[in-house]
Design a protein around this motif. Structure first.
Motif, PDB file in Angstrom:
ATOM      1  N   HIS A  29       0.813  -1.215   0.000  1.00 32.18           N
ATOM      2  CA  HIS A  29       0.000   0.000   0.000  1.00 32.18           C
ATOM      3  C   HIS A  29       0.850   1.271   0.000  1.00 32.18           C
ATOM      4  O   HIS A  29       0.332   2.363   0.246  1.00 32.18           O
ATOM      5  CB  HIS A  29      -0.932   0.014   1.212  1.00 32.18           C
ATOM      6  CG  HIS A  29      -0.202   0.091   2.525  1.00 32.18           C
ATOM      7  ND1 HIS A  29       0.182  -1.028   3.230  1.00 32.18           N
ATOM      8  CD2 HIS A  29       0.215   1.141   3.259  1.00 32.18           C
ATOM      9  CE1 HIS A  29       0.801  -0.665   4.333  1.00 32.18           C
ATOM     10  NE2 HIS A  29       0.837   0.649   4.374  1.00 32.18           N
ATOM     11  N   VAL A  30       2.149   1.165  -0.278  1.00 33.85           N
ATOM     12  CA  VAL A  30       3.043   2.322  -0.285  1.00 33.85           C
ATOM     13  C   VAL A  30       3.558   2.565  -1.699  1.00 33.85           C
ATOM     14  O   VAL A  30       3.980   1.638  -2.388  1.00 33.85           O
ATOM     15  CB  VAL A  30       4.232   2.109   0.683  1.00 33.85           C
ATOM     16  CG1 VAL A  30       5.235   3.245   0.555  1.00 33.85           C
ATOM     17  CG2 VAL A  30       3.726   2.002   2.119  1.00 33.85           C
ATOM     18  N   ALA A  31       3.506   3.807  -2.131  1.00 39.78           N
ATOM     19  CA  ALA A  31       3.924   4.173  -3.489  1.00 39.78           C
ATOM     20  C   ALA A  31       5.154   5.060  -3.449  1.00 39.78           C
ATOM     21  O   ALA A  31       5.249   5.984  -2.634  1.00 39.78           O
ATOM     22  CB  ALA A  31       2.791   4.899  -4.213  1.00 39.78           C
ATOM     23  N   THR A  32       6.103   4.764  -4.328  1.00 42.66           N
ATOM     24  CA  THR A  32       7.261   5.621  -4.563  1.00 42.66           C
ATOM     25  C   THR A  32       7.151   6.158  -5.982  1.00 42.66           C
ATOM     26  O   THR A  32       6.997   5.394  -6.935  1.00 42.66           O
ATOM     27  CB  THR A  32       8.577   4.842  -4.403  1.00 42.66           C
ATOM     28  OG1 THR A  32       8.652   4.300  -3.076  1.00 42.66           O
ATOM     29  CG2 THR A  32       9.774   5.746  -4.640  1.00 42.66           C
ATOM     30  N   VAL A  33       7.216   7.466  -6.127  1.00 41.62           N
ATOM     31  CA  VAL A  33       7.026   8.121  -7.418  1.00 41.62           C
ATOM     32  C   VAL A  33       8.283   8.893  -7.774  1.00 41.62           C
ATOM     33  O   VAL A  33       8.774   9.703  -6.986  1.00 41.62           O
ATOM     34  CB  VAL A  33       5.814   9.075  -7.391  1.00 41.62           C
ATOM     35  CG1 VAL A  33       5.577   9.687  -8.767  1.00 41.62           C
ATOM     36  CG2 VAL A  33       4.567   8.339  -6.916  1.00 41.62           C
ATOM     37  N   VAL A  34       8.812   8.620  -8.980  1.00 40.40           N
ATOM     38  CA  VAL A  34       9.969   9.343  -9.495  1.00 40.40           C
ATOM     39  C   VAL A  34       9.538  10.074 -10.760  1.00 40.40           C
ATOM     40  O   VAL A  34       9.119   9.448 -11.738  1.00 40.40           O
ATOM     41  CB  VAL A  34      11.150   8.400  -9.800  1.00 40.40           C
ATOM     42  CG1 VAL A  34      12.312   9.185 -10.391  1.00 40.40           C
ATOM     43  CG2 VAL A  34      11.587   7.666  -8.539  1.00 40.40           C
ATOM     44  N   ALA A  59       2.094  13.589   0.402  1.00 44.25           N
ATOM     45  CA  ALA A  59       3.343  13.033  -0.125  1.00 44.25           C
ATOM     46  C   ALA A  59       4.545  13.521   0.681  1.00 44.25           C
ATOM     47  O   ALA A  59       4.583  14.646   1.167  1.00 44.25           O
ATOM     48  CB  ALA A  59       3.508  13.428  -1.593  1.00 44.25           C
ATOM     49  N   ALA A  60       5.535  12.639   0.802  1.00 42.22           N
ATOM     50  CA  ALA A  60       6.809  13.003   1.427  1.00 42.22           C
ATOM     51  C   ALA A  60       7.836  13.171   0.311  1.00 42.22           C
ATOM     52  O   ALA A  60       8.360  12.185  -0.218  1.00 42.22           O
ATOM     53  CB  ALA A  60       7.250  11.924   2.414  1.00 42.22           C
ATOM     54  N   LEU A 127      12.618  14.491  -9.341  1.00 42.62           N
ATOM     55  CA  LEU A 127      12.105  14.616  -7.977  1.00 42.62           C
ATOM     56  C   LEU A 127      11.402  13.321  -7.597  1.00 42.62           C
ATOM     57  O   LEU A 127      10.798  12.652  -8.433  1.00 42.62           O
ATOM     58  CB  LEU A 127      11.201  15.827  -7.811  1.00 42.62           C
ATOM     59  CG  LEU A 127       9.896  15.929  -8.587  1.00 42.62           C
ATOM     60  CD1 LEU A 127       8.753  15.373  -7.758  1.00 42.62           C
ATOM     61  CD2 LEU A 127       9.603  17.384  -8.921  1.00 42.62           C
ATOM     62  N   GLU A 128      11.497  12.994  -6.335  1.00 43.35           N
ATOM     63  CA  GLU A 128      10.969  11.720  -5.847  1.00 43.35           C
ATOM     64  C   GLU A 128      10.144  11.963  -4.587  1.00 43.35           C
ATOM     65  O   GLU A 128      10.504  12.779  -3.747  1.00 43.35           O
ATOM     66  CB  GLU A 128      12.130  10.770  -5.541  1.00 43.35           C
ATOM     67  CG  GLU A 128      11.720   9.405  -5.019  1.00 43.35           C
ATOM     68  CD  GLU A 128      12.919   8.500  -4.755  1.00 43.35           C
ATOM     69  OE1 GLU A 128      12.787   7.580  -3.925  1.00 43.35           O
ATOM     70  OE2 GLU A 128      13.979   8.724  -5.372  1.00 43.35           O
ATOM     71  N   TYR A 129       9.027  11.234  -4.499  1.00 43.97           N
ATOM     72  CA  TYR A 129       8.249  11.294  -3.266  1.00 43.97           C
ATOM     73  C   TYR A 129       7.640   9.930  -2.968  1.00 43.97           C
ATOM     74  O   TYR A 129       7.525   9.075  -3.851  1.00 43.97           O
ATOM     75  CB  TYR A 129       7.159  12.371  -3.333  1.00 43.97           C
ATOM     76  CG  TYR A 129       6.060  12.160  -4.348  1.00 43.97           C
ATOM     77  CD1 TYR A 129       4.918  11.415  -4.045  1.00 43.97           C
ATOM     78  CD2 TYR A 129       6.132  12.758  -5.609  1.00 43.97           C
ATOM     79  CE1 TYR A 129       3.893  11.251  -4.961  1.00 43.97           C
ATOM     80  CE2 TYR A 129       5.107  12.605  -6.537  1.00 43.97           C
ATOM     81  CZ  TYR A 129       3.992  11.853  -6.206  1.00 43.97           C
ATOM     82  OH  TYR A 129       2.977  11.695  -7.121  1.00 43.97           O
ATOM     83  N   GLN A 582      17.111  16.894   8.744  1.00 41.25           N
ATOM     84  CA  GLN A 582      17.656  15.598   9.172  1.00 41.25           C
ATOM     85  C   GLN A 582      17.145  14.459   8.282  1.00 41.25           C
ATOM     86  O   GLN A 582      17.901  13.573   7.885  1.00 41.25           O
ATOM     87  CB  GLN A 582      17.276  15.328  10.628  1.00 41.25           C
ATOM     88  CG  GLN A 582      17.750  13.965  11.140  1.00 41.25           C
ATOM     89  CD  GLN A 582      17.108  13.589  12.475  1.00 41.25           C
ATOM     90  OE1 GLN A 582      16.449  14.398  13.113  1.00 41.25           O
ATOM     91  NE2 GLN A 582      17.295  12.353  12.904  1.00 41.25           N
ATOM     92  N   SER A 583      15.868  14.480   7.949  1.00 36.14           N
ATOM     93  CA  SER A 583      15.264  13.379   7.188  1.00 36.14           C
ATOM     94  C   SER A 583      15.323  13.575   5.678  1.00 36.14           C
ATOM     95  O   SER A 583      15.118  12.618   4.927  1.00 36.14           O
ATOM     96  CB  SER A 583      13.807  13.207   7.617  1.00 36.14           C
ATOM     97  OG  SER A 583      13.052  14.371   7.303  1.00 36.14           O
ATOM     98  N   GLY A 584      15.594  14.806   5.237  1.00 36.85           N
ATOM     99  CA  GLY A 584      15.590  15.072   3.799  1.00 36.85           C
ATOM    100  C   GLY A 584      14.199  15.093   3.200  1.00 36.85           C
ATOM    101  O   GLY A 584      14.025  14.877   1.994  1.00 36.85           O
ATOM    102  N   VAL A 585      13.175  15.379   4.019  1.00 35.20           N
ATOM    103  CA  VAL A 585      11.775  15.432   3.575  1.00 35.20           C
ATOM    104  C   VAL A 585      11.302  16.876   3.646  1.00 35.20           C
ATOM    105  O   VAL A 585      11.530  17.565   4.643  1.00 35.20           O
ATOM    106  CB  VAL A 585      10.886  14.523   4.456  1.00 35.20           C
ATOM    107  CG1 VAL A 585       9.416  14.722   4.130  1.00 35.20           C
ATOM    108  CG2 VAL A 585      11.283  13.065   4.255  1.00 35.20           C
TER     109      VAL A 585
END
Length: 880
Positions: A29-34, A59-60, A127-129, A582-585
């Protein structure tokens, strides 16, 4: 004007963005978008390209980089003002720089600036989220790639995001989209609202699959995927190792666990719906609600669909509840001064007023309506349930969500985003902070089944006393990062992110138990999980957890984050910036900044700014939109009222005209040659002039002559001394009727190709003929508040029979209301099972009425009803 080479905007300016490539990877249920955005400067001077575009509100964003030739520059997250200054300094010194920042007003709008792109040079921006996918009513997981960015309405005095947009057919760049789906369970299907190439499975277990967007995407809608797994939605736990370069004990240095919980409630409890509650319905009536639900010919407008939905809601509310209906635009209205008890009288009064609701209240100022609702005292033993219907085009998103959060203890909020481009940040935020559920209605979706699912949620017993207990090996401690769980719904996922500290044995296991009380019955769900980190999850869980923490902090008032002492307005911002860096988000207080310091060459000459356009939503092309706002830098024309109306309007058109329009904001290829207007000084009412084209014209549209003795209707309604202020609603209703009527008029051009009002074979002064109503809604509209139907000609017509047929087949021993109610139920079960989610609650109310001492001869009525309607519905299937 001589055209430049390359792609152009509507202002004939070259667009440096040539293509967008999107790669989606879904794991469970987790999506990574580039996303890769390819720029090229074909002009003879250096450019700065600015692109304002939509993003999922939850989105993160975790990566941003630029590639120029063989050089890649990876951006850093910095405090937003510092990042902006660094970007400006780089451009001033002739360096290349790239800036990505979240809007201050709403987390679902981002701005990308590509600075100092020299003539002839190309750049690729990556960009990625990461984001979690929402569970739908049919157990599908919904992913949306936002393509449409609606103009947001901003209340007077507030600043808005400047967006450049063009019609979808003129978007000057291409889109390619591919998706890879994987899960521990087989992928059963993937559906989309856009043309897709066939699904391809990558293994025999069918647990991995790919799908691609077909070529030629039109940019007229968001790209939506619905992903279905077999045996979907089992509770899961994913443990992810910390970043090796990060310090142990920090968010990024320690392992994290993501728990996905799907509570299952006892069926006996779920089947008993509440018979109490205060239901407050808040309906958007801004100008943009007049837009069709989708691009299909004959599609119902958003406001029309909302009216039908309110009909279903008002028929489905149980007796004994309270309700009220609010509507908002530039101002707000309510049907009753305060919530009233649900009865036949109050229901009928509300329905009559709902029937007259149009998209005529101007802008989208929801805040004041919400403040008034929350100022009303709650009714004892009647839990307040707020239903919000809007196309989500507001600019003060954070302010609205904060207000809901402050009042979350007194109600639950269910939100509905209507149409393409509805703000995901607003719709999801309202439901999240209000302890309710969010739904989006796009494309060919029907609003009614989704809304009725939320009504069922609202009628279910509230889950209370929710607690989470962890059982971990000795030496391992846990810090929960997610906000406390305040609501649980049947079949809906609840997520918990937690940080694990300490060392654990290699084969160690842990467990988490969620306890709660439902309708007085204590229940619990327990999940066991392995503490060994997953090998291939990267930092996805860490980034999602960081996003959750960041959003939680952003929603907190400044004084709440101060640990002792006086409130400091900068404390919250400092905490968010530290966590974001710290997290880069990304966050509302930070931005991604990249500067190309390696080339050593300065870029000469003045920098020319180019705004990259987003697709213009349908409303902008047909004259709707956020009233009072701006579209492409120009004010949106609005209908104006007047106490000095026209007697006659003559308009002449070219014989080659393809479309005719008066008073609207639509594209037109018909050049106007002459307009003649006459006015009577004693006239007290607007008379609409109708124009007609030659026989070859393809379309006729009617509007309102823009003449005025006071300001626009929107502001007129706020001026007590204005001659139209008390009559404007009647005028709007009349004008709406005029527009509907003209569509059925017969055109009779004069010998000169000029049409006057007298040449139309219809009267604009009579009530227009309404289109035939949907048979289901026709039957529903006849139901009484108690749940029964009456035996009359309208019911007979609704079930497709004559009055005589219905009367003559009634069992002699049964009364008319019982016979009518059983006929209605048989018709619903026999002909409308595909829409069962829309009518099942009102059918339950009908069955409850029948179970009272009302129906002694049910079996005989069911048999006679089946014979009359040609059905084979069993008595048990009716629930009687």
């Amino acid at each position: 004007m001589e055209n430049c080479c390359g792609l152009l905007t509507s202002k004939q300016e070259p667009v440096p963005l040539k293509s967008v490539e999107v790669e989606l990877e879904v794991r469970d249920h987790v999506a990574t978008v580039v996303s890769t955005l390819n720029y090229e400067n074909k002009e003879d001077k250096p450019l700065e390209a600015v692109f304002v575009f939509p993003m999922p509100g939850d989105a993160a964003v975790c990566h941003f980089s630029a590639t120029i030739g063989q050089t890649q520059i990876v951006a850093e997250v910095k405090e937003k003002q510092k990042a902006r200054e660094e970007y400006d300094d780089a451009l001033s010194s002739g360096q290349q720089a790239f800036l990505l920042e979240e809007s201050d007003q709403s987390p679902d709008i981002f701005s990308l600036s590509v600075g100092s792109l020299p003539p002839g040079e190309s750049a690729s921006i990556r960009l990625e989220y990461v984001t979690e996918l929402a569970v739908q009513a049919d157990e599908g997981l919904r992913f949306v790639l936002p393509a449409v960015l609606n103009p947001r309405y901003h209340p007077q005095g507030s600043e808005g995001v400047q967006v450049t947009s063009v019609p979808a057919s003129l978007v000057p760049y291409s889109l390619s989209f591919s998706a890879r789906v994987s899960s521990p369970r087989p992928v059963s299907k993937v559906e989309s609202n856009c043309p897709m190439d066939p699904l391809k499975y990558l293994n025999t277990e069918q647990s991995q699959a790919t799908v691609k967007l077909a070529a030629g995407h039109k940019f007229d809608k968001d790209v939506e995927l619905l992903i279905y797994y077999k045996d979907a939605h089992q509770p899961t736990a994913v443990v992810e190792a910390g970043q090796t370069s990060a310090k142990p004990g920090t968010l990024m240095g320690d392992p994290l666990v993501m728990l996905s919980l799907y509570p299952e409630f006892p069926q006996a409890v779920m089947s008993s719906l509440a018979s109490c509650g205060e239901f407050v319905f808040l309906l958007d009536r801004s100008g943009s609600m007049g837009v069709p639900m989708n691009n299909n010919e004959g599609s119902q407008t958003r406001i029309g669909s909302a009216r039908d939905t309110l009909l279903l809601l008002l028929k489905s509310i149980p007796m004994g509840c309270y309700f009220n209906i609010y509507s908002f635009g530039s101002s707000y209205e309510h049907i009753f001064p305060k919530s009233v008890e649900y009865s036949e009288k109050t229901m009928e009064e509300a329905l009559k007023k709902v029937e007259g609701m149009e998209d005529d209240l101007g802008g989208t100022e929801i805040l004041e309506a919400l403040k008034h609702i929350y100022s009303q005292a709650c009714i004892p033993n009647q839990p307040r349930q707020l239903f919000v219907f809007t196309d989500g085009e507001v600019g003060n998103t954070k302010e609205v969500i904060n207000l809901v959060k402050k009042n979350s203890a007194s109600h639950r909020c269910f939100s509905f985003g209507i149409g393409e481009g509805a703000s995901s940040a607003l719709i999801n935020g309202l439901a999240k902070e209000g302890g309710g559920h969010a739904q989006f209605i796009t494309g060919i979706d029907r609003m009614q089944p989704k809304v009725m699912q939320s009504l069922r949620f609202a009628l279910q017993p509230a889950v209370v006393d929710i607690s989470v207990k962890w059982d971990l090996p000795k030496g391992v401690s846990v810090s929960v990062l997610s906000p406390p769980i305040t609501t649980l719904f049947q079949g809906q996922r609840s997520l918990i992110y937690a940080q694990l500290t300490g060392q654990s044995p290699k084969a160690a296991e842990g467990s988490v138990t969620v306890k709660y009380s439902l309708a007085g019955h204590p229940s619990q769900n327990k999940l066991h999980f392995n503490l060994k980190p997953a090998e291939d999850s990267g930092l996805t869980v860490h980034r999602l957890a960081a996003r959750t923490l960041i959003r939680s902090l952003e929603m907190v008032e400044d004084e709440e984050v101060v640990e002792g002492g006086e409130p400091d307005e900068g404390v919250k911002k400092k905490k968010v910036v530290e966590l974001s860096v710290q997290s880069g988000v990304s966050s509302a207080f930070t931005a991604f900044i990249a500067v190309n310091k390696g080339s050593g060459e300065t870029i000469q000459g003045p920098l020319v700014r180019r705004n990259v356009p987003t697709p213009m939503p349908m409303m902008a092309m047909c004259g709707g939109g956020a009233s009072g706002g701006r579209m492409m830098g120009r004010p949106i024309p609005r209908m104006v009222s007047c106490s000095m109306p026209m007697r006659r309007t003559v308009m002449e058109a070219s014989p080659s005209a393809q479309m005719v329009n008066v008073g609207g904001m639509v594209s037109c290829s018909m050049p106007m040659r002459r307009t003649v207007m006459e006015a009577s000084p004693s006239a007290q009412m607007v008379n609409v002039g109708v124009m007609e084209a030659s026989p070859s014209a393809q379309m006729v549209n009617v509007g309102v002559i823009e003449a005025q003795s006071c300001k626009s209707m929107e502001s007129c309604g706020r001026r007590k001394n204005c001659s139209m202020s008390k009559k404007s609603k009647g005028m709007k209703t009349l004008l709406t009727a005029m527009r509907r009527t003209v569509s059925s008029c017969v055109r009779r051009p004069t010998s000169k190709g000029v049409v006057q009002r007298e040449s139309l074979n219809c009267s604009l002064d009579i009530e227009p003929q309404q289109p035939p109503r949907d048979p289901l809604l026709q039957l529903v509209s006849l139901q009484k508040a108690s749940g029964c139907w009456e035996l009359d000609p309208a019911l007979a017509a609704a079930v497709g029979k004559t009055s005589e047929e219905v009367e003559n087949t009634k069992p002699a021993s049964e009364n008319k209301e019982v016979w009518a109610t059983i006929l209605a139920l048989i018709w619903l079960h026999g002909f409308k099972m595909d829409a069962q989610k829309e009518w099942e609650l009102l059918a339950m109310k009908a069955v409850s009425w029948l179970r009272a001492p009302n129906a002694p001869c049910v079996a005989e009525c069911v048999e006679a009803g089946n014979t009359l309607l040609g059905c084979k519905v069993q008595k048990d299937a009716l629930g009687i």
